[in-house]
Design a protein around this motif. Structure first.
Motif, short mmCIF file in Angstrom:
data_model
loop_
_atom_site.label_atom_id
_atom_site.label_comp_id
_atom_site.label_asym_id
_atom_site.label_seq_id
_atom_site.Cartn_x
_atom_site.Cartn_y
_atom_site.Cartn_z
N ALA A 224 1.01 -1.22 -0.04
CA ALA A 224 0.46 0.31 -0.05
C ALA A 224 0.79 1.39 -0.37
N VAL A 225 1.75 1.87 0.70
CA VAL A 225 2.86 2.98 1.19
C VAL A 225 3.44 2.58 -0.71
N LEU A 226 3.78 1.38 -0.97
CA LEU A 226 4.44 1.80 -2.71
C LEU A 226 3.77 2.00 -4.26
N GLU A 227 2.18 1.83 -2.93
CA GLU A 227 1.49 2.49 -4.36
C GLU A 227 0.59 3.33 -4.03
N ALA A 228 0.89 4.10 -3.26
CA ALA A 228 0.85 5.84 -3.10
C ALA A 228 0.92 6.32 -3.29
N SER A 229 -0.13 7.18 -3.49
CA SER A 229 0.50 8.26 -4.27
C SER A 229 1.26 9.71 -3.99
N GLU A 230 1.00 9.64 -2.13
CA GLU A 230 1.85 10.51 -0.84
C GLU A 230 2.30 9.98 -0.23
N VAL A 231 3.30 10.54 0.07
CA VAL A 231 4.26 9.51 1.39
C VAL A 231 5.02 10.58 2.16
N PHE A 232 4.91 11.08 3.35
CA PHE A 232 5.38 11.91 4.26
C PHE A 232 5.56 11.89 5.50
N LEU A 233 6.61 11.82 6.00
CA LEU A 233 6.81 11.65 7.53
C LEU A 233 6.30 12.69 9.02
N SER A 234 6.21 12.42 9.84
CA SER A 234 6.31 13.42 10.95
C SER A 234 7.02 13.39 12.01
N SER A 235 7.00 14.29 12.46
CA SER A 235 8.19 14.65 13.96
C SER A 235 7.95 15.68 14.33
N SER A 236 7.48 15.62 15.84
CA SER A 236 7.74 16.84 16.72
C SER A 236 9.16 18.38 16.40
N VAL A 237 9.81 17.03 16.13
CA VAL A 237 11.48 17.72 16.23
C VAL A 237 11.50 18.76 14.36
N ARG A 238 11.41 17.17 13.70
CA ARG A 238 12.02 18.20 11.78
C ARG A 238 10.44 18.36 11.38
N GLY A 239 9.52 18.21 11.82
CA GLY A 239 8.13 18.75 11.23
C GLY A 239 7.63 17.71 9.77
N ILE A 240 7.24 18.22 9.13
CA ILE A 240 6.50 17.57 7.78
C ILE A 240 7.58 17.18 6.74
N LEU A 241 8.26 15.78 6.39
CA LEU A 241 9.24 15.67 5.70
C LEU A 241 8.56 15.15 4.52
N PRO A 242 8.40 15.60 3.36
CA PRO A 242 7.74 14.68 2.38
C PRO A 242 8.83 13.21 2.33
N VAL A 243 8.51 12.65 1.59
CA VAL A 243 9.30 11.41 1.41
C VAL A 243 9.51 11.11 -0.65
#
Length: 275
Positions: A224-243
């Motif tokens: 499902a992750v490989l088929e996703a149209s968008e993937v991002f990471l969330s971190s309280s230190v780094r914020g929203i990081l696109p993959v």
């Protein structure tokens, strides 16, 4: 690396050798992003810390005291990460809980990670880790001191071009990255993995879920992750990081990711240097 530290309110840097945090990993921590004297996600960190203390049978620290100490160690820093570590304190040898615990409280300020505007614009490269997260519902979700799974996962690569590693559980369900939670837009639905059996219930993850009420917490497979149209990471230190990529799969940074980055900016975080 210059670090300002208070231990139980005193400007020292030494923890007793018999502290249970050192001996058993018996404790919790929070890494809180400050912009000057402001911590936009402070209340969420305090909520998680209090709930985790109750689960671990630790006395809940006074948030007002923690706030004063956090401001003290971060004074004069335009950007900082304040780590609050709480252990059960000194105890006799053995696993039995002390009858009258005297927790150790460590508050330290660090310079934030240096991340470029390009990272927030184009995203980060991610690899799949070999190690699998063990299931332990009694500890799942908490930011407890035992991070050995993450340490071993991070030891799997030394390529500076790869910023993160994707972690799965023993059933090959996607759980998180080593230092962040993961979101994927699958068939138009924003999904993030459940963390009730392993993984950390991140403060930034909670903010994203509150901001996107239609987002769903569900099982997320690697396919499902490989088929996703968008993937991002969330971190309280780094914020929203696109993959940008996971292995050979390359993603475009989409509208949902951009909207959440803007939300982060509106909270008071910058778009660079870990905002």
């Amino acid at each position: 690396m210059a670090v300002r530290t208070l231990i139980n309110g005193a400007p020292i840097e030494v923890v007793p050798a018999l502290d249970r945090g050192l001996a058993y990993g018996d404790g919790l921590f929070e890494s809180i992003r400050f912009v000057g004297a402001v911590a936009p996600l402070w209340s969420r960190h305090m909520q998680r810390l209090a709930l985790s203390c109750e689960r671990l049978r630790l006395p809940v620290p006074d948030p007002a005291q923690l706030w004063r100490e956090a401001l003290d160690v971060s004074r004069g820093m335009t950007q900082s990460v304040v780590r609050i570590t709480l252990t059960r304190g000194i105890g006799e040898r053995g696993y039995a809980l002390p009858l009258l615990p005297q927790p150790t409280r460590i508050v330290a300020a660090f310079a934030p990670p240096q991340l470029s505007e390009e990272v927030y614009s184009n995203g980060v490269r991610v690899r799949l880790c070999d190690i699998r997260l063990a299931e332990q519902p009694l500890l799942a979700g908490m930011k407890h001191l035992n991070r050995l799974e993450q340490v071993l996962a991070r030891a799997e690569w030394n390529d500076p071009a790869i910023a993160e590693g994707l972690l799965c559980d023993s059933h090959d369900r996607v759980i998180s990255a080593t230092m962040a939670n993961l979101f994927a837009l699958v068939d138009g639905v924003l999904l993030t993995p459940a963390v009730d059996r392993c993984g950390v219930a991140g403060v930034a993850r909670a903010e994203v879920l509150a901001t996107c009420p239609l987002a769903q917490v569900d099982t997320l497979t690697l396919d499902a992750v490989l088929e996703a149209s968008e993937v991002f990471l969330s971190s309280s230190v780094r914020g929203i990081l696109p993959v940008h990529s996971l292995g050979e799969r390359v993603y475009a940074t989409g509208a949902v990711t951009r909207q959440l980055q803007q939300h982060w900016h509106n909270l008071g975080f910058s778009m660079e240097q870990g905002g």
